[in-house]
Write a protein that holds these residues in place. Structure first.
Motif, PDB file in Angstrom:
ATOM      1  N   GLN A 108      -5.094  -5.971   2.659  1.00 32.87           N
ATOM      2  CA  GLN A 108      -4.379  -4.721   2.429  1.00 32.87           C
ATOM      3  C   GLN A 108      -5.348  -3.560   2.345  1.00 32.87           C
ATOM      4  OE1 GLN A 108      -2.646  -6.068  -1.285  1.00 32.87           O
ATOM      5  NE2 GLN A 108      -0.607  -6.181  -0.352  1.00 32.87           N
ATOM      6  N   PHE A 109      -4.868  -2.409   2.767  1.00 36.09           N
ATOM      7  CA  PHE A 109      -5.625  -1.181   2.528  1.00 36.09           C
ATOM      8  C   PHE A 109      -5.031  -0.536   1.279  1.00 36.09           C
ATOM      9  CE2 PHE A 109      -6.255   3.451   3.202  1.00 36.09           C
ATOM     10  CZ  PHE A 109      -7.644   3.444   3.138  1.00 36.09           C
ATOM     11  N   ILE A 110      -5.868  -0.322   0.290  1.00 34.20           N
ATOM     12  CA  ILE A 110      -5.421   0.147  -1.020  1.00 34.20           C
ATOM     13  C   ILE A 110      -5.902   1.574  -1.248  1.00 34.20           C
ATOM     14  CG2 ILE A 110      -5.540  -0.264  -3.525  1.00 34.20           C
ATOM     15  CD1 ILE A 110      -4.304  -2.634  -2.202  1.00 34.20           C
ATOM     16  N   VAL A 111      -5.052   2.385  -1.802  1.00 36.30           N
ATOM     17  CA  VAL A 111      -5.478   3.694  -2.315  1.00 36.30           C
ATOM     18  C   VAL A 111      -5.071   3.766  -3.777  1.00 36.30           C
ATOM     19  CG1 VAL A 111      -5.286   6.194  -2.138  1.00 36.30           C
ATOM     20  CG2 VAL A 111      -5.203   4.800  -0.061  1.00 36.30           C
ATOM     21  N   TRP A 147       9.501   1.678  -5.533  1.00 44.57           N
ATOM     22  CA  TRP A 147       8.188   1.279  -6.005  1.00 44.57           C
ATOM     23  C   TRP A 147       8.267  -0.092  -6.677  1.00 44.57           C
ATOM     24  CZ3 TRP A 147      11.304   4.843  -8.417  1.00 44.57           C
ATOM     25  CH2 TRP A 147      11.700   4.555  -9.722  1.00 44.57           C
ATOM     26  N   GLN A 148       7.091  -0.636  -6.865  1.00 43.27           N
ATOM     27  CA  GLN A 148       6.980  -1.912  -7.556  1.00 43.27           C
ATOM     28  C   GLN A 148       6.591  -1.599  -9.002  1.00 43.27           C
ATOM     29  OE1 GLN A 148       3.870  -4.392  -5.905  1.00 43.27           O
ATOM     30  NE2 GLN A 148       5.384  -5.907  -5.377  1.00 43.27           N
ATOM     31  N   SER A 149       7.248  -2.231  -9.930  1.00 46.07           N
ATOM     32  CA  SER A 149       6.914  -1.956 -11.325  1.00 46.07           C
ATOM     33  C   SER A 149       5.623  -2.684 -11.714  1.00 46.07           C
ATOM     34  CB  SER A 149       8.043  -2.429 -12.235  1.00 46.07           C
ATOM     35  OG  SER A 149       8.093  -3.842 -12.202  1.00 46.07           O
ATOM     36  N   LYS A 150       5.125  -2.324 -12.866  1.00 44.58           N
ATOM     37  CA  LYS A 150       3.894  -2.956 -13.347  1.00 44.58           C
ATOM     38  C   LYS A 150       4.075  -4.470 -13.490  1.00 44.58           C
ATOM     39  CE  LYS A 150       1.719  -1.022 -16.902  1.00 44.58           C
ATOM     40  NZ  LYS A 150       1.369  -0.691 -18.310  1.00 44.58           N
ATOM     41  N   VAL A 171      -1.577   5.029 -10.240  1.00 46.03           N
ATOM     42  CA  VAL A 171      -0.703   4.647  -9.125  1.00 46.03           C
ATOM     43  C   VAL A 171      -1.540   3.993  -8.030  1.00 46.03           C
ATOM     44  CG1 VAL A 171      -0.862   6.936  -8.056  1.00 46.03           C
ATOM     45  CG2 VAL A 171       1.076   5.476  -7.504  1.00 46.03           C
ATOM     46  N   ARG A 172      -0.926   3.031  -7.379  1.00 44.80           N
ATOM     47  CA  ARG A 172      -1.590   2.332  -6.269  1.00 44.80           C
ATOM     48  C   ARG A 172      -0.694   2.394  -5.041  1.00 44.80           C
ATOM     49  NH1 ARG A 172      -4.625  -3.472  -6.360  1.00 44.80           N
ATOM     50  NH2 ARG A 172      -6.212  -2.050  -7.157  1.00 44.80           N
ATOM     51  N   TYR A 173      -1.274   2.731  -3.911  1.00 48.18           N
ATOM     52  CA  TYR A 173      -0.565   2.730  -2.629  1.00 48.18           C
ATOM     53  C   TYR A 173      -1.118   1.593  -1.773  1.00 48.18           C
ATOM     54  CZ  TYR A 173       0.828   7.363  -4.200  1.00 48.18           C
ATOM     55  OH  TYR A 173       1.328   8.404  -4.933  1.00 48.18           O
ATOM     56  N   VAL A 174      -0.213   0.809  -1.204  1.00 49.55           N
ATOM     57  CA  VAL A 174      -0.624  -0.416  -0.513  1.00 49.55           C
ATOM     58  C   VAL A 174      -0.096  -0.437   0.918  1.00 49.55           C
ATOM     59  CG1 VAL A 174      -0.496  -2.935  -0.537  1.00 49.55           C
ATOM     60  CG2 VAL A 174      -0.563  -1.677  -2.693  1.00 49.55           C
ATOM     61  N   SER A 175      -0.974  -0.766   1.849  1.00 49.33           N
ATOM     62  CA  SER A 175      -0.545  -0.976   3.238  1.00 49.33           C
ATOM     63  C   SER A 175      -1.046  -2.338   3.695  1.00 49.33           C
ATOM     64  CB  SER A 175      -1.144   0.089   4.160  1.00 49.33           C
ATOM     65  OG  SER A 175      -0.824   1.372   3.710  1.00 49.33           O
ATOM     66  N   VAL A 185       3.367   0.833  -8.169  1.00 48.01           N
ATOM     67  CA  VAL A 185       2.788   0.528  -6.858  1.00 48.01           C
ATOM     68  C   VAL A 185       3.771   0.925  -5.769  1.00 48.01           C
ATOM     69  CG1 VAL A 185       1.915  -1.300  -5.359  1.00 48.01           C
ATOM     70  CG2 VAL A 185       1.478  -1.402  -7.810  1.00 48.01           C
ATOM     71  N   TRP A 186       3.263   1.638  -4.799  1.00 54.01           N
ATOM     72  CA  TRP A 186       4.085   2.049  -3.660  1.00 54.01           C
ATOM     73  C   TRP A 186       3.553   1.400  -2.390  1.00 54.01           C
ATOM     74  CZ3 TRP A 186       8.329   5.365  -3.896  1.00 54.01           C
ATOM     75  CH2 TRP A 186       8.558   5.985  -5.143  1.00 54.01           C
ATOM     76  N   SER A 187       4.487   0.995  -1.541  1.00 52.46           N
ATOM     77  CA  SER A 187       4.064   0.438  -0.251  1.00 52.46           C
ATOM     78  C   SER A 187       5.045   0.880   0.823  1.00 52.46           C
ATOM     79  CB  SER A 187       4.018  -1.096  -0.320  1.00 52.46           C
ATOM     80  OG  SER A 187       5.337  -1.610  -0.316  1.00 52.46           O
ATOM     81  N   GLY A 188       4.755   0.500   2.032  1.00 54.56           N
ATOM     82  CA  GLY A 188       5.629   0.877   3.142  1.00 54.56           C
ATOM     83  C   GLY A 188       6.841  -0.025   3.257  1.00 54.56           C
ATOM     84  N   GLN A 189       6.901  -1.049   2.409  1.00 59.56           N
ATOM     85  CA  GLN A 189       8.024  -1.990   2.482  1.00 59.56           C
ATOM     86  C   GLN A 189       9.123  -1.529   1.523  1.00 59.56           C
ATOM     87  OE1 GLN A 189       6.077  -5.643   1.502  1.00 59.56           O
ATOM     88  NE2 GLN A 189       5.412  -6.019   3.607  1.00 59.56           N
TER      89      GLN A 189
END
Lengths: 358, 166
Positions: B130-133, B81-84, B145-149, B73-77
């Motif tokens: 959150q907006f998720i992709v 990345w964040q692991s599973k 993969v997940r992108y989080v805002s 998981v990737w985010s702007g923070q």
């Protein structure tokens, strides 16, 4: 002269702005309340899905297969704001007079039009005597009547899917004076879906103070994203997609074009949702969904979208006989079936409240 | 002021006066009063995202069949990345969730799925959005993969309004 005109112009401009601001302010209040509730009225409602984890269900399923627990899958009647006088406790339609409108210059093209106008006329004209009508019988006793089709060959454009433009088209083609109090106006366009995430929608508004329930449909020719994969029509994108015309009594053949088969399926979805959950516009302003939908805002068509029930008498799943022709139509949600028997599963298979009428 | 200018002013006034009248003749459906039939892809991936959340909550005996081994998981923070495992811990604290405005784009072997995710979590019922992709690999039916805002309440309100304007 100028001395008087300038203040007058400014005053007019302010008046127009105030009008616009009033509308925007109303909209914002409506939206915020929906967001905060987390259980909104249906707004493009199939895209909103709420789940809640309950302790007992979660723990009981912990060791087995994990499944989400919906707060309640049942649709419930809504009466709108209690402060607004209502003519009936639950807002459903018992009489529906349908006037399909075919909008766009392509409707003069015989290849594009194919069998769609004739086919949808047959579909709407015979729906009342088909078993499919009973899919809403627990919510209303529906008397459906086909009035007549209207064709407007004026050009559409990329903004033709806008609900305001569709409403204006209905009012223009039908004429405000001729709007039927029980009218339903599905508008079939020649606009391709492109990358839109929807195939059609139903909505409402008013013209000259008269309520208009309407629906919008993209052209679904060769669009696999909105195709029911009917056995009675060629596959989307095949070379013979536009060749066949409506052929009675040949249920195993391509008796209808792919575009017609796709429109018939989403037409069932929009009509049945309009019947059970029409929009309500009180004289005091604003607009509301006042009929049946579940806690996530999903209406009867949404809950069973792209699922097709078993058929005892016809060849294929989802088959409904209307006007002597076989149509592949999605099911509609039934609280009774979910609580009892006779339903088939929703997408994902968690629930069993979908029916196609019997 | 010349005669032509006066005529132009009067014409403008007439237009301004008639604008509200025209607007009131045809009243548009308020935002929110359009209910869509979503595409097959949207229906399918809405169901799949629900199944994913359900499988994580139910733990599936530690086997998460909808998550790829390399899932992250990737985010702007922060830049990492964040692991599973980190992500799973967060999801398990969520008490309920709402998915809105889900859209799907199919690109070769991937489905790009975006949506708004509203969640309630913790003992104090903390709400967040959150907006998720998500990138789903179609051939394996697994989320890679997940992108989080994170969204502010005002942004969520704005997006919800946009969603209702068809």
């Amino acid at each position: 002269m100028r001395k008087f005109l300038l203040p007058l112009l400014i005053a007019q401009a302010l008046a127009v702005n105030a009008f616009a601001e009033g509308r925007e302010q109303n909209n914002e209040v409506y939206s915020i309340s929906e967001v905060e509730d987390l259980a909104p009225a249906p707004t493009s409602n199939a895209t909103i899905t709420s789940y809640q984890w309950t302790k007992d269900v979660h723990s009981s399923r912990k060791a087995s297969k994990g499944t989400a627990s919906i707060i309640s899958p049942l649709m419930v009647p809504h009466t709108g704001p209690t402060t607004i006088p209502r003519t009936s406790a639950i807002n459903v339609m018992s009489t529906v007079n349908t006037t399909p409108i075919f909008w766009g210059s392509s409707w003069t093209n015989s290849t594009f039009a194919s069998d769609k106008i004739v086919g949808l006329t047959v579909w709407y004209n015979n729906l009342h005597s088909s078993p499919y009508i009973s899919a809403v019988s627990e919510y209303t006793t529906l008397n459906h009547l086909f009035i007549m089709s209207k064709i407007d060959t004026s050009a559409t454009n990329v903004n033709s899917s806008n609900s305001g433009n569709v409403l204006a088209e209905v009012c223009k083609v039908v004429g405000t004076a001729n709007l039927n109090a029980n009218g339903y106006y599905p508008v079939y366009t020649d606009v391709a879906r492109g990358t839109a995430n929807y195939c059609a929608y139903h909505s409402a508004g008013t013209c000259g103070g008269k309520l208009v329930q309407f629906a919008f449909f993209f052209s679904l020719d060769n669009d696999p994203g909105c195709d029911p994969v009917s056995p009675y029509a060629p596959p989307a994108g095949s070379a013979v997609a536009q060749k066949p015309g409506l052929v009675a009594g040949v249920s195993s053949a391509y008796q209808q074009s792919q575009g017609l088969a796709a429109l018939a399926n989403v037409s069932a979805h929009e009509l049945m949702e309009t019947v059970t959950d029409p929009a309500y516009f009180p004289p005091t302003g604003g607009g509301y969904w006042g009929g049946w939908y579940d806690l996530t805002g999903a209406e009867n068509g949404d809950k069973c979208a792209w699922t097709f029930g078993p058929s005892n008498t016809r060849l294929s799943a989802g088959t409904v006989l209307i006007g002597g022709f076989d149509w592949k139509l999605q099911g509609e949600w039934s609280n009774k079936a979910q609580n009892g028997t006779g339903g088939y599963p929703t997408q994902g298979g968690l629930l069993k409240g979908c029916v196609t009428g019997s | 002021m010349c005669k032509k200018s006066i005529h132009n002013y009067l014409f403008t006034i007439t237009l301004l006066l008639s604008a509200p009248a025209m607007s009131q003749d045809i009243v548009l459906a308020p935002p929110g009063l359009s209910a869509q039939t979503v595409t097959r892809d949207v229906a399918e991936y809405t169901s799949r995202e629900q199944d994913l959340m359900a499988s994580v909550k139910a733990e599936e005996n530690g086997q998460y069949t909808l998550l790829a081994d390399e899932f992250e998981v990737w985010s702007g923070q922060g830049s990492d990345w964040q692991s599973k495992s980190e992500w799973l811990q967060i999801i398990k604290q969520q008490r309920n969730f709402t998915i809105r405005n889900l859209s799907v784009r199919l690109l070769d072997d991937f489905a790009v799925v975006s949506f708004l995710l509203e969640t309630v979590q913790g003992r104090h019922n903390k709400r967040s959005a959150q907006f998720i992709v998500d990138l789903w690999r179609k051939s394996t039916n697994k989320l890679t993969v997940r992108y989080v805002s994170d969204l502010t309440p005002s942004t969520l309100s704005f997006l919800s309004r946009q969603d209702r304007k068809i």
